[in-house]
Design a protein around this motif. Structure first.
Motif, PDB file in Angstrom:
ATOM      1  N   ARG A  16       9.853  27.469 -17.275  1.00  0.00           N
ATOM      2  CA  ARG A  16       9.906  26.952 -18.647  1.00  0.00           C
ATOM      3  C   ARG A  16      10.847  25.749 -18.733  1.00  0.00           C
ATOM      4  NH1 ARG A  16      12.856  27.841 -23.377  1.00  0.00           N
ATOM      5  NH2 ARG A  16      11.591  27.590 -25.273  1.00  0.00           N
ATOM      6  N   ARG A  17      11.980  25.819 -18.059  1.00  0.00           N
ATOM      7  CA  ARG A  17      12.912  24.690 -18.056  1.00  0.00           C
ATOM      8  C   ARG A  17      12.274  23.459 -17.407  1.00  0.00           C
ATOM      9  NH1 ARG A  17      18.472  27.641 -15.915  1.00  0.00           N
ATOM     10  NH2 ARG A  17      18.507  29.319 -17.476  1.00  0.00           N
ATOM     11  N   LEU A  18      11.585  23.683 -16.301  1.00  0.00           N
ATOM     12  CA  LEU A  18      10.920  22.578 -15.605  1.00  0.00           C
ATOM     13  C   LEU A  18       9.800  21.997 -16.470  1.00  0.00           C
ATOM     14  CD1 LEU A  18      10.688  24.155 -12.035  1.00  0.00           C
ATOM     15  CD2 LEU A  18      12.291  22.387 -12.813  1.00  0.00           C
ATOM     16  N   LYS A  19       9.095  22.877 -17.177  1.00  0.00           N
ATOM     17  CA  LYS A  19       7.999  22.439 -18.044  1.00  0.00           C
ATOM     18  C   LYS A  19       8.510  21.541 -19.167  1.00  0.00           C
ATOM     19  CE  LYS A  19       6.191  25.668 -20.607  1.00  0.00           C
ATOM     20  NZ  LYS A  19       5.378  26.829 -21.009  1.00  0.00           N
ATOM     21  N   LEU A  20       9.607  21.928 -19.787  1.00  0.00           N
ATOM     22  CA  LEU A  20      10.176  21.113 -20.861  1.00  0.00           C
ATOM     23  C   LEU A  20      10.640  19.752 -20.344  1.00  0.00           C
ATOM     24  CD1 LEU A  20      12.173  23.887 -22.766  1.00  0.00           C
ATOM     25  CD2 LEU A  20      10.004  22.833 -23.447  1.00  0.00           C
ATOM     26  N   GLU A  21      11.174  19.742 -19.125  1.00  0.00           N
ATOM     27  CA  GLU A  21      11.593  18.472 -18.524  1.00  0.00           C
ATOM     28  C   GLU A  21      10.387  17.583 -18.243  1.00  0.00           C
ATOM     29  OE1 GLU A  21      14.066  15.551 -17.198  1.00  0.00           O
ATOM     30  OE2 GLU A  21      14.611  17.419 -18.217  1.00  0.00           O
ATOM     31  N   ARG A  22       9.296  18.178 -17.729  1.00  0.00           N
ATOM     32  CA  ARG A  22       8.077  17.395 -17.477  1.00  0.00           C
ATOM     33  C   ARG A  22       7.542  16.787 -18.762  1.00  0.00           C
ATOM     34  NH1 ARG A  22       6.853  21.544 -13.750  1.00  0.00           N
ATOM     35  NH2 ARG A  22       5.633  22.678 -15.317  1.00  0.00           N
ATOM     36  N   ARG A  23       7.602  17.526 -19.845  1.00  0.00           N
ATOM     37  CA  ARG A  23       7.104  16.993 -21.116  1.00  0.00           C
ATOM     38  C   ARG A  23       7.961  15.824 -21.605  1.00  0.00           C
ATOM     39  NH1 ARG A  23       5.434  22.515 -24.410  1.00  0.00           N
ATOM     40  NH2 ARG A  23       3.811  23.165 -22.929  1.00  0.00           N
ATOM     41  N   ARG A  24       9.250  15.899 -21.360  1.00  0.00           N
ATOM     42  CA  ARG A  24      10.101  14.771 -21.746  1.00  0.00           C
ATOM     43  C   ARG A  24       9.770  13.534 -20.913  1.00  0.00           C
ATOM     44  NH1 ARG A  24      14.049  18.910 -22.505  1.00  0.00           N
ATOM     45  NH2 ARG A  24      14.684  18.792 -20.319  1.00  0.00           N
ATOM     46  N   GLU A  25       9.519  13.746 -19.634  1.00  0.00           N
ATOM     47  CA  GLU A  25       9.264  12.620 -18.733  1.00  0.00           C
ATOM     48  C   GLU A  25       7.796  12.175 -18.762  1.00  0.00           C
ATOM     49  OE1 GLU A  25      10.578  13.881 -14.908  1.00  0.00           O
ATOM     50  OE2 GLU A  25      12.713  13.826 -15.438  1.00  0.00           O
ATOM     51  N   HIS A  26       6.873  13.100 -19.054  1.00  0.00           N
ATOM     52  CA  HIS A  26       5.415  12.893 -19.062  1.00  0.00           C
ATOM     53  C   HIS A  26       4.934  11.901 -17.994  1.00  0.00           C
ATOM     54  CE1 HIS A  26       7.112  10.312 -22.336  1.00  0.00           C
ATOM     55  NE2 HIS A  26       6.313   9.377 -21.824  1.00  0.00           N
ATOM     56  N   PRO A  27       5.125  12.240 -16.718  1.00  0.00           N
ATOM     57  CA  PRO A  27       4.678  11.336 -15.642  1.00  0.00           C
ATOM     58  C   PRO A  27       3.157  11.378 -15.498  1.00  0.00           C
ATOM     59  CG  PRO A  27       5.486  13.389 -14.701  1.00  0.00           C
ATOM     60  CD  PRO A  27       5.719  13.488 -16.184  1.00  0.00           C
ATOM     61  N   LEU A  28       2.506  10.260 -15.638  1.00  0.00           N
ATOM     62  CA  LEU A  28       1.051  10.203 -15.521  1.00  0.00           C
ATOM     63  C   LEU A  28       0.641  10.455 -14.072  1.00  0.00           C
ATOM     64  CD1 LEU A  28      -1.647   9.637 -16.959  1.00  0.00           C
ATOM     65  CD2 LEU A  28      -1.328   7.217 -16.386  1.00  0.00           C
ATOM     66  N   ARG A  29      -0.162  11.504 -13.867  1.00  0.00           N
ATOM     67  CA  ARG A  29      -0.561  11.883 -12.517  1.00  0.00           C
ATOM     68  C   ARG A  29      -2.076  11.962 -12.328  1.00  0.00           C
ATOM     69  NH1 ARG A  29       3.689  10.360 -11.687  1.00  0.00           N
ATOM     70  NH2 ARG A  29       5.502  11.432 -10.808  1.00  0.00           N
ATOM     71  N   GLN A  30      -2.816  11.990 -13.427  1.00  0.00           N
ATOM     72  CA  GLN A  30      -4.272  12.106 -13.301  1.00  0.00           C
ATOM     73  C   GLN A  30      -4.957  11.442 -14.487  1.00  0.00           C
ATOM     74  OE1 GLN A  30      -6.138  16.172 -13.180  1.00  0.00           O
ATOM     75  NE2 GLN A  30      -6.882  15.418 -11.210  1.00  0.00           N
ATOM     76  N   ILE A  31      -5.997  10.662 -14.186  1.00  0.00           N
ATOM     77  CA  ILE A  31      -6.812  10.039 -15.225  1.00  0.00           C
ATOM     78  C   ILE A  31      -8.267  10.422 -14.992  1.00  0.00           C
ATOM     79  CG2 ILE A  31      -7.572   7.893 -16.296  1.00  0.00           C
ATOM     80  CD1 ILE A  31      -5.012   6.567 -15.281  1.00  0.00           C
ATOM     81  N   PHE A  32      -8.872  11.045 -15.983  1.00  0.00           N
ATOM     82  CA  PHE A  32     -10.306  11.324 -15.946  1.00  0.00           C
ATOM     83  C   PHE A  32     -11.060  10.145 -16.558  1.00  0.00           C
ATOM     84  CE2 PHE A  32      -8.646  15.625 -15.678  1.00  0.00           C
ATOM     85  CZ  PHE A  32      -9.544  16.263 -14.825  1.00  0.00           C
ATOM     86  N   TRP A  33     -12.154   9.783 -15.931  1.00  0.00           N
ATOM     87  CA  TRP A  33     -13.056   8.787 -16.515  1.00  0.00           C
ATOM     88  C   TRP A  33     -14.396   9.444 -16.794  1.00  0.00           C
ATOM     89  CZ3 TRP A  33     -16.392   4.670 -13.713  1.00  0.00           C
ATOM     90  CH2 TRP A  33     -17.048   3.878 -14.680  1.00  0.00           C
ATOM     91  N   GLU A  34     -14.707   9.614 -18.067  1.00  0.00           N
ATOM     92  CA  GLU A  34     -16.011  10.130 -18.480  1.00  0.00           C
ATOM     93  C   GLU A  34     -16.987   8.950 -18.458  1.00  0.00           C
ATOM     94  OE1 GLU A  34     -17.209  13.148 -21.996  1.00  0.00           O
ATOM     95  OE2 GLU A  34     -16.680  11.125 -22.680  1.00  0.00           O
ATOM     96  N   CYS A  35     -17.635   8.757 -17.339  1.00  0.00           N
ATOM     97  CA  CYS A  35     -18.383   7.521 -17.105  1.00  0.00           C
ATOM     98  C   CYS A  35     -19.787   7.531 -17.708  1.00  0.00           C
ATOM     99  CB  CYS A  35     -18.467   7.229 -15.609  1.00  0.00           C
ATOM    100  SG  CYS A  35     -19.525   8.355 -14.672  1.00  0.00           S
ATOM    101  N   THR A  36     -20.297   8.717 -18.040  1.00  0.00           N
ATOM    102  CA  THR A  36     -21.648   8.822 -18.594  1.00  0.00           C
ATOM    103  C   THR A  36     -21.818  10.163 -19.280  1.00  0.00           C
ATOM    104  OG1 THR A  36     -24.029   8.685 -18.071  1.00  0.00           O
ATOM    105  CG2 THR A  36     -22.629   9.806 -16.466  1.00  0.00           C
ATOM    106  N   TRP A  37     -22.752  10.217 -20.234  1.00  0.00           N
ATOM    107  CA  TRP A  37     -23.199  11.498 -20.784  1.00  0.00           C
ATOM    108  C   TRP A  37     -24.543  11.900 -20.199  1.00  0.00           C
ATOM    109  CZ3 TRP A  37     -22.062  11.175 -26.784  1.00  0.00           C
ATOM    110  CH2 TRP A  37     -20.711  11.436 -26.995  1.00  0.00           C
ATOM    111  N   ARG A  38     -25.128  11.014 -19.399  1.00  0.00           N
ATOM    112  CA  ARG A  38     -26.418  11.344 -18.785  1.00  0.00           C
ATOM    113  C   ARG A  38     -26.228  12.430 -17.722  1.00  0.00           C
ATOM    114  NH1 ARG A  38     -28.778   7.063 -15.788  1.00  0.00           N
ATOM    115  NH2 ARG A  38     -26.728   6.051 -15.600  1.00  0.00           N
ATOM    116  N   CYS A  39     -27.245  13.268 -17.581  1.00  0.00           N
ATOM    117  CA  CYS A  39     -27.183  14.320 -16.575  1.00  0.00           C
ATOM    118  C   CYS A  39     -28.596  14.654 -16.116  1.00  0.00           C
ATOM    119  CB  CYS A  39     -26.497  15.564 -17.141  1.00  0.00           C
ATOM    120  SG  CYS A  39     -26.205  16.848 -15.881  1.00  0.00           S
ATOM    121  N   ASN A  40     -28.723  15.015 -14.849  1.00  0.00           N
ATOM    122  CA  ASN A  40     -30.017  15.392 -14.294  1.00  0.00           C
ATOM    123  C   ASN A  40     -30.315  16.874 -14.450  1.00  0.00           C
ATOM    124  OD1 ASN A  40     -27.898  15.924 -12.551  1.00  0.00           O
ATOM    125  ND2 ASN A  40     -29.073  15.537 -10.691  1.00  0.00           N
TER     126      ASN A  40
END
Length: 355
Positions: A16-40
């Motif tokens: 919990r302590r580590l989690k609160l620290e991460r939220r203060r720092e909010h280091p960007l580690r992952q970006i999702f790209w929703e590139c399409t809504w099309r699907c087969n």
């Protein structure tokens, strides 16, 4: 659900302590790209209701790459993972181009796919473009998977893709399974199939009733069935032949530390962001449009990341309804953001099955 032991509680307090620290720092580690809504496919459990055609056109590759270029001055690209998702990303013919551009900028990148379009030649093309990680869906044995995916060839083609990718030991690869009442009794058989295919890592999800999934009550597990799934994961991890993990679907009480490699902590808006098909800037792509923070066609992505994610980083507002007097609030803090409705109310919780 199994109670928390004293040892777990001590570990959860430290987390919990580590989690609160991460939220203060909010280091960007992952970006999702929703590139399409099309699907087969037209999967019965799809929360996005994706189709072969889409009312919205695919986002131009250069629009997304402009976002990535705007991020570069603020991050170490080697530790920010780009995940290309959809829809089905492989319906686009320019994924390799985008992947190579990301690779040249030194970002690790990957895709989430149903595997149907992942031929040997396409796989090699993706690898030449610098593919770093890949997840392929397999939701049960042949009958169940084909029923869920609405395609009689889906299992065969996904399993062939899994066997092919598993041979590439330099890739970060896992199989994703959405567990439901049809597949739950056959998880041991599915486990053996995955082991035979050479799979090392396996992520298991439950299905939240949204989109098309809301039409099929057999998708939603009961409290007893969820606990059965937890025991299966614990037992399989102890066997050591394949490494399963439960998804980010919420706090699991006495199973925390046993069904994942980490304690539950929704990273949406803390280390995870998304660029959605219409340009929306969000967190996890599974989260409702109500919780978007901006749009790449109107806002600076990094300014949004730094200044507009407060509802993700301070979750005190979530302590309402069933969460208001929940004994697990201190460690859970309101479950995953994707389980909140437009009013901020919790729609589903494994610890309180009626929600």
């Amino acid at each position: 659900m199994k109670n928390i032991s004293l040892k777990q509680r001590l570990a959860l307090e430290l987390n919990r302590r580590l989690k609160l620290e991460r939220r203060r720092e909010h280091p960007l580690r992952q970006i999702f790209w929703e590139c399409t809504w099309r699907c087969n496919l037209a999967c019965r459990h799809c929360g996005s209701d994706c189709k072969s055609s889409s009312l919205l056109p695919d986002m131009p590759a250069e629009d997304f790459l402009k976002v990535i270029d705007s991020v570069i001055p603020h991050v170490d690209p080697h530790i920010v993972n780009i995940v290309i998702t959809g829809g089905e990303p492989l319906v686009r013919e320019d994924i390799e181009y985008v992947g190579r551009q990301l690779y040249d900028r030194e970002f690790p990148w990957g895709i989430v796919t149903n595997g149907l379009l992942l031929t040997e030649s396409r796989f090699e093309s993706l690898r030449r473009a610098g593919l770093h990680n890949i997840a392929i869906s397999l939701d049960g044995l042949k009958e169940t998977h084909n029923w869920m995916r609405n395609n009689p060839k889906s299992f065969e083609r996904a399993y062939e893709a899994i066997k092919m990718v598993a041979k590439a030991e330099d890739l970060n690869f896992d199989v994703v399974t959405c567990v439901n009442r049809k597949s739950l009794p056959h998880l041991n058989e599915l486990k053996e199939l995955l082991i035979d295919a050479g799979v090392k890592k396996w992520r298991l999800f439950t299905i939240f009733p949204s989109g098309r999934a809301a039409l099929y009550p057999e998708f939603e597990l009961t409290g007893e069935e969820v606990e059965s799934l937890m025991r299966f994961i614990v037992d399989t991890r102890k066997e050591g032949r394949i490494h399963p993990s439960f998804c980010c679907e919420g706090f699991m009480a006495g199973y925390e530390g046993e069904v994942r490699d980490h304690f539950f902590d929704c990273q949406a808006g803390v280390s995870v962001a998304s660029v959605l098909l219409d340009g929306g800037i969000g967190a996890c792509p599974s989260i409702r449009a109500d919780y978007r923070q901006g749009n790449i066609y109107e806002d600076d992505f990094w300014d949004v990341w730094e200044n507009r994610y407060q509802q993700y980083r301070d979750r005190a507002w979530m302590k309402r309804g069933v969460c208001s007097d929940c004994s697990f609030w201190r460690y859970c803090e309101g479950n995953g953001m994707h389980l909140r409705d437009s009013e901020g109310n919790l729609m589903h919780c494994h610890l309180h099955p009626k929600h």
